[in-house]
Motif scaffolding. Structure first.
Motif, PDB file in Angstrom:
ATOM      1  N   SER A 173       0.802  -1.224   0.000  1.00 40.82           N
ATOM      2  CA  SER A 173       0.000   0.000   0.000  1.00 40.82           C
ATOM      3  C   SER A 173       0.829   1.265   0.000  1.00 40.82           C
ATOM      4  O   SER A 173       0.277   2.373  -0.087  1.00 40.82           O
ATOM      5  CB  SER A 173      -0.936   0.010   1.216  1.00 40.82           C
ATOM      6  OG  SER A 173      -1.816  -1.088   1.199  1.00 40.82           O
ATOM      7  N   ASN A 189      -1.684  -7.027  -3.776  1.00 42.32           N
ATOM      8  CA  ASN A 189      -2.232  -6.327  -2.623  1.00 42.32           C
ATOM      9  C   ASN A 189      -2.174  -7.208  -1.379  1.00 42.32           C
ATOM     10  O   ASN A 189      -2.452  -8.411  -1.439  1.00 42.32           O
ATOM     11  CB  ASN A 189      -3.679  -5.913  -2.886  1.00 42.32           C
ATOM     12  CG  ASN A 189      -3.784  -4.793  -3.898  1.00 42.32           C
ATOM     13  OD1 ASN A 189      -2.876  -3.962  -4.018  1.00 42.32           O
ATOM     14  ND2 ASN A 189      -4.878  -4.748  -4.633  1.00 42.32           N
ATOM     15  N   THR A 192      -0.112  -4.208   5.122  1.00 45.47           N
ATOM     16  CA  THR A 192       1.270  -4.111   5.610  1.00 45.47           C
ATOM     17  C   THR A 192       1.463  -4.944   6.860  1.00 45.47           C
ATOM     18  O   THR A 192       2.518  -5.553   7.055  1.00 45.47           O
ATOM     19  CB  THR A 192       1.636  -2.642   5.870  1.00 45.47           C
ATOM     20  OG1 THR A 192       1.484  -1.901   4.658  1.00 45.47           O
ATOM     21  CG2 THR A 192       3.074  -2.508   6.345  1.00 45.47           C
ATOM     22  N   GLY A 212       0.687   2.264   3.689  1.00 47.93           N
ATOM     23  CA  GLY A 212      -0.714   2.288   4.062  1.00 47.93           C
ATOM     24  C   GLY A 212      -1.008   2.964   5.382  1.00 47.93           C
ATOM     25  O   GLY A 212      -2.072   2.732   5.967  1.00 47.93           O
ATOM     26  N   ASP A 258      -8.610   6.128  -7.321  1.00 51.84           N
ATOM     27  CA  ASP A 258      -7.822   5.151  -6.602  1.00 51.84           C
ATOM     28  C   ASP A 258      -6.351   5.253  -6.995  1.00 51.84           C
ATOM     29  O   ASP A 258      -6.001   5.872  -8.001  1.00 51.84           O
ATOM     30  CB  ASP A 258      -8.323   3.738  -6.894  1.00 51.84           C
ATOM     31  CG  ASP A 258      -9.683   3.461  -6.263  1.00 51.84           C
ATOM     32  OD1 ASP A 258     -10.026   4.146  -5.277  1.00 51.84           O
ATOM     33  OD2 ASP A 258     -10.389   2.571  -6.761  1.00 51.84           O
ATOM     34  N   ARG A 271       3.532   3.170  -6.645  1.00 50.59           N
ATOM     35  CA  ARG A 271       2.107   3.447  -6.438  1.00 50.59           C
ATOM     36  C   ARG A 271       1.842   4.939  -6.600  1.00 50.59           C
ATOM     37  O   ARG A 271       2.512   5.775  -5.988  1.00 50.59           O
ATOM     38  CB  ARG A 271       1.644   2.963  -5.059  1.00 50.59           C
ATOM     39  CG  ARG A 271       0.137   3.117  -4.861  1.00 50.59           C
ATOM     40  CD  ARG A 271      -0.353   2.470  -3.582  1.00 50.59           C
ATOM     41  NE  ARG A 271      -0.282   1.015  -3.623  1.00 50.59           N
ATOM     42  CZ  ARG A 271      -1.187   0.234  -4.187  1.00 50.59           C
ATOM     43  NH1 ARG A 271      -2.254   0.778  -4.793  1.00 50.59           N
ATOM     44  NH2 ARG A 271      -1.041  -1.075  -4.158  1.00 50.59           N
ATOM     45  N   GLY A 317       0.352   6.790  -1.352  1.00 47.82           N
ATOM     46  CA  GLY A 317      -0.123   5.542  -0.792  1.00 47.82           C
ATOM     47  C   GLY A 317      -1.640   5.497  -0.780  1.00 47.82           C
ATOM     48  O   GLY A 317      -2.324   6.474  -1.104  1.00 47.82           O
ATOM     49  N   THR A 318      -2.169   4.355  -0.396  1.00 46.42           N
ATOM     50  CA  THR A 318      -3.615   4.156  -0.443  1.00 46.42           C
ATOM     51  C   THR A 318      -4.368   5.092   0.497  1.00 46.42           C
ATOM     52  O   THR A 318      -5.546   5.349   0.293  1.00 46.42           O
ATOM     53  CB  THR A 318      -3.968   2.708  -0.097  1.00 46.42           C
ATOM     54  OG1 THR A 318      -3.388   2.371   1.177  1.00 46.42           O
ATOM     55  CG2 THR A 318      -3.437   1.756  -1.167  1.00 46.42           C
TER      56      THR A 318
END
Length: 339
Positions: A173, A189, A192, A212, A258, A271, A317-318
């Motif tokens: 993430s 995916n 973490t 993440g 996203d 990412r 990051g996500t």
């Protein structure tokens, strides 16, 4: 609450975001708030890194330096040429040129290592691979704690056998470049915390967890999973001290898209918030770091200056939607207030 591995007051580390986002002001602010700060050594000249290290010594607190480990020179030149041709309209739209020949540098690897052996810093971390065991030993003899960034238990075991003191365990993430040692590997995916548990059960080294981190709950989860400290990067991108461009920061504030892992910008998985460039070129992007990074660098710089977020690498990051404006110290305090 002092961390044994990093020596910081709080179990938070400011990640080394190379290419501009991590400024001296950002690292210093995180340090003053009780976190541990990593200076990014990637993309810097040895002289610039030496200046940054000299400034950091004035903080009076432990700090670290991160270096990129160069990979093998095995670029597929035909794939590079085809990708350069594909990107020509993108460059033309921004009135920039693309390099005719690939650039495959090693980011001043030997000179930076020599600097850090001769002028030691408290901590050195490595990303993209593992240095030679002799280099690890030289740094440790100089009194430096050596960390290797890993993404799998297999990488962690190799790092342990290479003599490092600890690990930065990066989950999928995380924003920006994956620390994977294999740039052709698909980044699947996974939380973490799951990666941290897998690594700590396989390798008995202290761990800094990364990826993440979107708030204090994530910090608590990663500490509970076995990490000694938690690295944060994305949440610092919009702070007052961040060096991220105005275009970058505005895009993060406005984006409702996203994130995806893509090689489109640099030839290495990273990412980013999905944008037009990713949509147009992700499927065609070859493995080829740092040649693809150098190919697109001026294009990305021009996009940032022109306010063109659709052609800019929006590393994130996500949890990027949780990044807010304000002092970096506020981020550190918010992440640790309930510990």
């Amino acid at each position: 609450m002092t961390t044994t591995l990093l020596g910081s007051d709080l179990p938070i580390a400011a990640a080394p975001m190379a290419g501009g986002p991590t400024t001296a002001a950002l690292a210093s602010a995180a340090t003053r708030a009780g976190a541990f700060a990593f200076l990014p050594g990637g993309y810097l000249t040895p002289d610039r890194l030496a200046d940054d290290v000299a400034a950091a010594r004035g903080w009076g607190r432990p700090f670290g330096v991160n270096l990129f480990v160069p990979g093998p020179a095995n670029l597929d030149r035909d794939a590079f040429a085809a990708y350069a041709q594909r990107l020509a309209p993108e460059a033309a739209a921004l009135d920039v040129g693309l390099a005719a020949e690939p650039v495959e540098d090693d980011d001043h690897w030997a000179d930076k290592l020599r600097l850090l052996v001769e002028d030691p810093v408290p901590v050195v971390s490595f990303t993209f691979g593992l240095p030679a065991a002799a280099d690890v030993r030289a740094l440790r003899r100089a009194g430096t704690v050596v960390l290797a960034s890993v993404t799998t238990p297999e990488e962690a075991a190799a790092a342990r056998d290479g003599g490092v003191d600890g690990l930065v365990v990066q989950g999928p993430s995380a924003g920006g470049h994956s620390a994977t040692w294999d740039p052709a590997r698909r980044i699947a995916n996974a939380p973490t915390s799951a990666v941290v548990r897998a690594v700590t059960s396989a390798v008995g080294l202290p761990v800094v967890a990364a990826g993440g981190v979107d708030g204090p709950d994530a910090v608590r989860d990663l500490l509970a999973a076995g990490a000694e400290a938690v690295a944060v990067g994305t949440l610092l991108l919009r702070t007052d001290e961040s060096g991220a461009s105005a275009t970058y920061q505005a895009a993060l504030a406005a984006a409702d898209r996203d994130t995806v892992v893509t090689r489109a910008f640099t030839g290495r998985p990273a990412r980013a918030v999905r944008n037009g460039f990713v949509d147009r070129h992700d499927d065609a992007a070859p493995v080829g770091y740092p040649a693809i990074h150098h190919l697109t660098r001026d294009l990305r710089r021009r996009a940032a200056a022109a306010g063109d977020a659709e052609r800019l690498h929006l590393w994130a990051g996500t949890g990027y939607r949780q990044a807010t404006t304000g002092p970096a110290a506020d981020v550190v305090r918010a992440l640790t207030a309930s510990l």
